[in-house]
Design a protein around this motif. Structure first.
Motif, PDB file in Angstrom:
ATOM      1  N   ALA A 180      43.188  44.748  47.307  1.00 60.02           N
ATOM      2  CA  ALA A 180      44.481  45.338  46.943  1.00 60.02           C
ATOM      3  C   ALA A 180      44.514  46.081  45.652  1.00 60.02           C
ATOM      4  O   ALA A 180      45.436  46.845  45.348  1.00 60.02           O
ATOM      5  N   TRP A 181      43.724  45.729  44.816  1.00 59.97           N
ATOM      6  CA  TRP A 181      43.462  46.259  43.409  1.00 59.97           C
ATOM      7  C   TRP A 181      42.539  47.274  43.425  1.00 59.97           C
ATOM      8  O   TRP A 181      41.048  46.700  43.174  1.00 59.97           O
ATOM      9  N   HIS A 182      42.801  48.480  43.551  1.00 58.48           N
ATOM     10  CA  HIS A 182      41.641  49.143  42.911  1.00 58.48           C
ATOM     11  C   HIS A 182      42.180  50.881  42.330  1.00 58.48           C
ATOM     12  O   HIS A 182      43.306  51.075  42.606  1.00 58.48           O
ATOM     13  N   ASP A 183      41.252  51.596  41.758  1.00 64.85           N
ATOM     14  CA  ASP A 183      41.689  52.419  41.008  1.00 64.85           C
ATOM     15  C   ASP A 183      42.850  52.402  40.137  1.00 64.85           C
ATOM     16  O   ASP A 183      43.802  53.215  39.899  1.00 64.85           O
ATOM     17  N   ALA A 184      43.036  51.083  39.430  1.00 60.31           N
ATOM     18  CA  ALA A 184      44.189  50.763  38.760  1.00 60.31           C
ATOM     19  C   ALA A 184      45.371  50.804  39.088  1.00 60.31           C
ATOM     20  O   ALA A 184      46.226  51.452  38.584  1.00 60.31           O
ATOM     21  N   LYS A 185      45.413  50.541  40.568  1.00 61.88           N
ATOM     22  CA  LYS A 185      46.827  50.567  41.204  1.00 61.88           C
ATOM     23  C   LYS A 185      46.711  49.533  42.027  1.00 61.88           C
ATOM     24  O   LYS A 185      45.674  48.918  42.590  1.00 61.88           O
ATOM     25  N   LEU A 186      48.051  48.896  42.429  1.00 62.16           N
ATOM     26  CA  LEU A 186      48.231  47.896  43.347  1.00 62.16           C
ATOM     27  C   LEU A 186      48.514  48.402  44.727  1.00 62.16           C
ATOM     28  O   LEU A 186      49.579  49.176  44.888  1.00 62.16           O
ATOM     29  N   HIS A 187      47.696  48.298  45.619  1.00 61.53           N
ATOM     30  CA  HIS A 187      48.034  48.792  46.958  1.00 61.53           C
ATOM     31  C   HIS A 187      48.657  47.874  48.097  1.00 61.53           C
ATOM     32  O   HIS A 187      47.980  47.268  48.904  1.00 61.53           O
ATOM     33  N   LEU A 188      50.050  47.538  47.760  1.00 61.83           N
ATOM     34  CA  LEU A 188      50.580  46.556  48.613  1.00 61.83           C
ATOM     35  C   LEU A 188      51.970  46.895  48.593  1.00 61.83           C
ATOM     36  O   LEU A 188      52.705  47.723  47.555  1.00 61.83           O
ATOM     37  N   PRO A 189      52.910  46.586  49.670  1.00 59.98           N
ATOM     38  CA  PRO A 189      54.382  46.842  49.638  1.00 59.98           C
ATOM     39  C   PRO A 189      55.302  46.065  48.588  1.00 59.98           C
ATOM     40  O   PRO A 189      54.982  44.758  48.472  1.00 59.98           O
ATOM     41  N   MET A 190      56.074  46.641  47.951  1.00 59.49           N
ATOM     42  CA  MET A 190      57.198  45.860  46.929  1.00 59.49           C
ATOM     43  C   MET A 190      58.372  45.494  48.075  1.00 59.49           C
ATOM     44  O   MET A 190      59.092  46.452  48.340  1.00 59.49           O
ATOM     45  N   ARG A 191      58.442  44.484  48.290  1.00 53.11           N
ATOM     46  CA  ARG A 191      59.561  43.838  49.186  1.00 53.11           C
ATOM     47  C   ARG A 191      60.731  43.409  48.331  1.00 53.11           C
ATOM     48  O   ARG A 191      60.644  42.621  47.493  1.00 53.11           O
ATOM     49  N   THR A 192      61.934  43.899  48.791  1.00 56.04           N
ATOM     50  CA  THR A 192      63.090  43.646  47.978  1.00 56.04           C
ATOM     51  C   THR A 192      64.173  43.571  48.953  1.00 56.04           C
ATOM     52  O   THR A 192      64.070  43.916  49.985  1.00 56.04           O
ATOM     53  N   TRP A 193      65.250  42.393  48.691  1.00 54.05           N
ATOM     54  CA  TRP A 193      66.361  42.105  49.426  1.00 54.05           C
ATOM     55  C   TRP A 193      67.607  41.903  48.336  1.00 54.05           C
ATOM     56  O   TRP A 193      67.314  41.701  47.227  1.00 54.05           O
ATOM     57  N   ILE A 194      68.528  42.489  49.105  1.00 55.13           N
ATOM     58  CA  ILE A 194      69.927  42.231  48.260  1.00 55.13           C
ATOM     59  C   ILE A 194      70.842  41.335  49.145  1.00 55.13           C
ATOM     60  O   ILE A 194      71.162  41.862  50.045  1.00 55.13           O
ATOM     61  N   ASN A 195      71.411  40.064  48.456  1.00 53.34           N
ATOM     62  CA  ASN A 195      72.266  39.390  49.164  1.00 53.34           C
ATOM     63  C   ASN A 195      71.698  38.821  50.575  1.00 53.34           C
ATOM     64  O   ASN A 195      72.379  38.830  51.680  1.00 53.34           O
ATOM     65  N   GLY A 196      70.223  38.844  50.536  1.00 49.80           N
ATOM     66  CA  GLY A 196      69.610  38.223  51.652  1.00 49.80           C
ATOM     67  C   GLY A 196      69.312  39.211  52.610  1.00 49.80           C
ATOM     68  O   GLY A 196      68.430  38.952  53.633  1.00 49.80           O
ATOM     69  N   ALA A 197      69.565  40.552  52.576  1.00 53.28           N
ATOM     70  CA  ALA A 197      69.464  41.553  53.444  1.00 53.28           C
ATOM     71  C   ALA A 197      68.192  42.496  52.913  1.00 53.28           C
ATOM     72  O   ALA A 197      68.170  42.763  51.911  1.00 53.28           O
TER      73      ALA A 197
END
Length: 330
Positions: free
Chosen positions: A210-227
């Motif tokens: 998941a780490w190559h070319d000095a970048k992270l290749h995974l999704p950034m998961r975010t929730w607001i108020n549980g949604a």
């Protein structure tokens, strides 16, 4: 290996090594009292921390204990520098387009960055403090890297060798304060309060493919108020790699060990993946509907930021914060 800091031992915390599954930890202060001190002597200290990490993951580390995120400070409770970028082209293009402005031609070849607040970082469970929720309180889910000592004038290839740790940040912005500050032509002060860091920072090797070319290749998961709020792909649409960002900052000055460099808000051209900040979502709504419908954060709202691997295991732990009122003081 995974490293964190306990809320003990002074302003810079106490260094701990954390197990791969984030369930157990062991104090590492016999090796280095703080993460900052470890980074300042990284070539000597890292092998000893790696050995302790291996022992912990094999359940043979003396003094190991069950980890409670509530006792964690930020891995680096304060840093000598935090330099934040805006490396995601879709985010820059949308925000500029929403206010009728063009993207400067230089952005496609020269990173957009600023000197951020580094004197103190919130721990992963600490509240987001503000005196008014009319300030336009916004989360910004980002990836950060941490360097060892970086000499002035390094190129991107050499800069990549100085990236020692990777983590997450909630780079809080007060959107309604930003226009007035930028109008002065001298940058952010009041509109950028303290940010929160993930429970642990990890070495790049811990991230595997998941780490190559000095970048992270995974999704950034975010929730607001549980949604669910977004799962933008960190490795997609990133105009500049972390190596290029580090080289940009070091063009005219060396960087001290413990320098934190941020990616900027994760954003993709594909808006179906959601957003990593409310300003991005509001911009999409404005361009689509003529006005924004999603409000900024209010007191009592909660945010959660996390990245998991392909098997669903949390890599850095989650940042979980509640927006809390801190009244002005005399």
């Amino acid at each position: 290996m995974k490293l964190g800091s306990l809320k003990e031992g002074g302003r810079d915390g106490t260094l701990i090594v954390v197990s791969r599954n984030l369930q157990r930890a062991v104090r590492a202060d016999a090796i280095a009292p703080t993460l900052q001190r470890a980074l300042e002597d990284w070539s000597n200290v890292a092998p000893r921390l790696n050995a302790l990490s291996q022992a912990l993951n094999e359940d043979r580390a003396e003094g190991a204990f069950d980890l409670d995120d509530a006792v964690l400070a930020a891995p680096l409770p304060r840093a000598y520098e935090f330099v934040d970028g805006s490396a995601y082209l879709p985010h820059v293009e949308r925000v500029r387009r929403s206010r009728g402005a063009e993207v400067p031609e230089s952005f496609y070849t020269d990173p957009l960055m600023y000197q951020a607040t580094s004197a103190g970082f919130y721990g992963p469970r600490d509240p987001i403090l503000a005196s008014s929720d009319e300030w336009g309180i916004d989360l910004e889910a980002e990836v950060v890297i941490v360097t060892d000592d970086v000499p002035m004038g390094v190129g991107a290839a050499t800069a990549a060798e100085h990236i020692q740790l990777v983590g997450l940040v909630n780079d809080v912005s007060l959107r309604n304060l930003i226009p007035g500050e930028l109008a002065k032509g001298f940058g952010f002060v009041q509109s950028k309060p303290r940010s929160a860091l993930s429970p642990v920072f990890v070495t790049p090797d811990e991230l595997g493919d998941a780490w190559h070319d000095a970048k992270l290749h995974l999704p950034m998961r975010t929730w607001i108020n549980g949604a669910w709020f977004g799962a933008a792909e960190c490795g997609v649409d990133m105009q500049f790699s972390f190596a290029e960002l580090v080289a940009h900052v070091a063009k005219s000055r060396p960087l001290s060990a413990g320098t934190i460099v941020g990616s900027g808000t994760i954003a993709n051209e594909d808006t179906s993946k959601g957003a990593s900040c409310l300003a991005e979502q509001r911009t999409v709504e404005t361009l689509r509907d003529g006005k924004a419908s999603t409000p900024f954060l209010k007191f009592g709202d909660t945010v959660r930021i996390e990245i998991t691997d392909a098997a669903g295991s949390s890599l850095f732990g989650a940042i979980e914060q509640t927006v809390t009122c801190q009244p002005p003081r005399g």
